[in-house]
Design a protein around this motif. Structure first.
Motif, PDB file in Angstrom:
ATOM      1  N   HIS A 138       0.404  -0.946  -0.615  1.00  0.00           N
ATOM      2  CA  HIS A 138       0.241  -0.285   0.206  1.00  0.00           C
ATOM      3  C   HIS A 138       1.205   1.598  -0.206  1.00  0.00           C
ATOM      4  N   LEU A 139       0.631   1.950  -0.687  1.00  0.00           N
ATOM      5  CA  LEU A 139       0.790   3.100  -1.200  1.00  0.00           C
ATOM      6  C   LEU A 139       0.754   4.556  -1.000  1.00  0.00           C
ATOM      7  N   LEU A 140       1.252   4.945   0.197  1.00  0.00           N
ATOM      8  CA  LEU A 140       0.097   6.518   0.851  1.00  0.00           C
ATOM      9  C   LEU A 140       0.745   7.736  -0.006  1.00  0.00           C
ATOM     10  N   LEU A 141      -0.195   8.888  -1.160  1.00  0.00           N
ATOM     11  CA  LEU A 141       0.927   9.670  -1.308  1.00  0.00           C
ATOM     12  C   LEU A 141       0.357  10.764  -1.352  1.00  0.00           C
ATOM     13  N   PHE A 142       1.174  11.573  -0.976  1.00  0.00           N
ATOM     14  CA  PHE A 142       0.060  12.867  -0.142  1.00  0.00           C
ATOM     15  C   PHE A 142       0.632  14.212  -0.436  1.00  0.00           C
ATOM     16  N   SER A 143      -0.864  15.926  -1.028  1.00  0.00           N
ATOM     17  CA  SER A 143       0.600  16.681  -1.239  1.00  0.00           C
ATOM     18  C   SER A 143       0.671  17.659   0.384  1.00  0.00           C
ATOM     19  N   GLY A 144       1.594  18.343   0.592  1.00  0.00           N
ATOM     20  CA  GLY A 144       2.488  18.367   1.114  1.00  0.00           C
ATOM     21  C   GLY A 144       1.218  19.885   1.812  1.00  0.00           C
ATOM     22  N   ASN A 145       0.953  20.814   0.746  1.00  0.00           N
ATOM     23  CA  ASN A 145       0.125  21.852   0.829  1.00  0.00           C
ATOM     24  C   ASN A 145      -1.159  21.731   0.803  1.00  0.00           C
ATOM     25  N   ASP A 146      -1.837  20.066   1.600  1.00  0.00           N
ATOM     26  CA  ASP A 146      -3.263  19.940   1.889  1.00  0.00           C
ATOM     27  C   ASP A 146      -3.280  19.527   2.460  1.00  0.00           C
ATOM     28  N   ASN A 147      -4.747  19.745   3.363  1.00  0.00           N
ATOM     29  CA  ASN A 147      -5.409  19.570   4.704  1.00  0.00           C
ATOM     30  C   ASN A 147      -5.669  17.909   4.548  1.00  0.00           C
ATOM     31  N   ARG A 148      -5.592  17.331   3.551  1.00  0.00           N
ATOM     32  CA  ARG A 148      -6.142  15.648   3.542  1.00  0.00           C
ATOM     33  C   ARG A 148      -4.881  15.392   4.219  1.00  0.00           C
ATOM     34  N   TRP A 149      -3.261  15.472   4.390  1.00  0.00           N
ATOM     35  CA  TRP A 149      -2.330  15.410   4.636  1.00  0.00           C
ATOM     36  C   TRP A 149      -2.337  15.852   6.095  1.00  0.00           C
ATOM     37  N   LEU A 150      -2.533  17.279   6.596  1.00  0.00           N
ATOM     38  CA  LEU A 150      -2.888  17.743   8.162  1.00  0.00           C
ATOM     39  C   LEU A 150      -3.714  16.554   9.087  1.00  0.00           C
ATOM     40  N   GLU A 151      -4.979  16.053   7.936  1.00  0.00           N
ATOM     41  CA  GLU A 151      -5.962  15.225   8.845  1.00  0.00           C
ATOM     42  C   GLU A 151      -4.876  13.965   8.633  1.00  0.00           C
TER      43      GLU A 151
END
Length: 319
Positions: A241-254
Motif C-alpha cells: 500500500h503506497l500512500l502519497l500526499f501533497s504537502g500543501n493539502d488538508n488531507r495530509w494534515l488530517e
C-alpha cells in the motif's frame, strides 16, 4: 500504446464504461492498474491526471483501466439530486466500493490479469482501499493519493473538530494577514468565514488545556472508522500500500493527526505500507511538476513490488 472503450455490468443490469490503455506489445496475464474516480470527477481525473498516468504507465509496459462508476461520466445510472456534500459523504461511506470490486473482476476476465493494482485520488483511493480489504485477494496492491480518512460534515449537523495541524496552519495564515487591509476588508464585508475564524481561534486557545490520555485511543468526531479498519486489514493481509500526499493539502494534515500520530506512531514505513509526500503540491496536483513527482513515486513503488518480469508478446485486440 493503444486505447479502446471497455464495458462491464453487474446484476443491476447497468453498464459501466472505461478506457483501457495497453502497451504496444501486450501479453495477457500480467499486472493491470485500475484507476478509480476522484470523488465525483469522471475517468479523466483532475487536470487530466488519470489520462496522463494511464498513458505513462502503458508506455512503461503496464495495462491500465480508468473507468466511470455508475452515475458518472459515460456509465449508465445517475446519482440522484442530492447536494454535492451528501454525495461526497456517501463516497466516504463506501458508495463506489462495489464498482471498485467490479472493475477489478472485469480486468481479471477481460485482460486475464493475474495481479490487480487499484487506487486513485481522494475518494478513489478510499474506494480502492476498502474494496481490497473487504474482499482480500481481489486486489493485490493499493495506491492512495491524497486519500480521505475523515468524514465530510453534512449540513445541519454539528461541525467536526479541526485537527491540531489544521488549527496551526490556519493560525499561521491569520498571523500573516493580520496587518493586511485587504484581509480586514474581507472580514468586515462578510466575505471571510467569520464563524470558521472564531472556531479556529477558540480551539487554538483551548489546546494547552486539552487533556490527553496515553495509550487510549478515543475515536475523533470526524474520523472515518472504515479507513483505519481497512488500512489495518491490508497491513495484516500483506497487501502493498503506497500512500502519497501533497504537502500543501488538508488531507495530509488530517492524516497526520487522525492516523499517523495516533495509530502509526509517526512511522512512514510499515510491513507493507509506505508514505511519501510531495512538498508544496496541492490536493489535485495542479502543476505538471507535481504530477511528474507523483508518477515517479508510483513508478518506483510498482517496480519494487510488481516488476514486469515477463517479456511481452505482441497480440491484436479485436473490438
Amino acid at each position: 500504446m493503444r486505447e479502446y472503450v471497455h464495458e462491464f455490468s453487474s446484476d443491476d443490469g447497468m453498464v459501466r464504461r472505461g478506457i483501457v490503455s495497453l502497451p504496444d506489445n501486450f501479453c495477457p496475464g500480467g499486472t493491470v492498474i485500475v484507476i478509480n474516480p476522484a470523488g465525483l470527477k469522471y475517468r479523466v481525473g483532475p487536470h487530466r491526471f488519470h489520462v496522463h498516468a494511464a498513458r505513462r504507465f502503458a508506455a512503461a509496459g503496464y495495462a491500465v483501466f480508468r473507468f466511470d462508476p455508475i452515475g458518472l461520466g459515460e456509465s449508465e445510472g445517475d446519482l440522484g439530486t442530492e447536494p454535492v456534500g451528501k454525495l461526497w459523504r456517501e463516497i466516504e461511506e463506501g458508495a463506489f466500493v462495489p464498482d471498485a470490486l467490479l472493475s477489478a473482476r472485469a480486468m481479471r476476465t477481460h485482460l486475464k490479469a493475474t495481479r490487480i493494482i487499484a487506487g486513485g485520488i481522494c475518494g478513489g483511493a478510499f474506494s480502492a482501499q476498502v474494496a481490497a480489504a473487504s474482499n482480500m485477494g481481489e486486489i493485490d496492491g493499493v495506491f492512495s493519493i491524497n486519500t480521505s480518512c475523515t468524514l465530510f460534515a453534512l449540513p445541519g449537523r454539528r461541525s467536526v473538530s479541526l485537527s491540531d495541524k489544521q488549527v496551526s496552519k490556519n493560525m499561521r495564515s491569520y498571523g500573516k494577514k493580520i496587518l493586511s487591509p485587504h484581509a480586514w476588508s474581507r472580514v468586515f464585508s462578510g466575505q471571510s468565514n467569520i464563524r470558521g475564524i472564531i472556531r479556529t481561534i477558540g480551539m487554538a486557545g483551548m489546546r494547552p488545556f486539552r487533556i490527553r490520555q496515553k495509550n487510549v485511543l478515543q475515536p475523533l468526531s470526524n474520523e472515518n472508522p472504515r479507513f483505519i479498519d481497512s488500512f489495518m486489514a491490508l497491513e495484516k493481509g500483506g497487501v502493498p500500500h503506497l500512500l502519497l500526499f501533497s504537502g500543501n493539502d488538508n488531507r495530509w494534515l488530517e492524516f497526520q493527526d487522525v492516523i499517523l500520530t495516533r495509530y502509526l506512531e509517526n512511522s512512514y514505513v510499515g510491513e507493507t505500507f509506505r508514505i511519501e509526500v510531495i512538498p508544496e503540491a496541492n490536493h489535485e496536483l495542479y502543476f505538471m511538476e507535481w504530477q511528474h513527482a507523483a508518477w515517479q513515486h508510483l513508478t518506483t513503488w510498482l517496480e519494487e513490488n510488481y516488476p514486469l518480469s515477463v517479456e511481452p508478446v505482441l497480440i491484436k485486440h479485436h473490438a
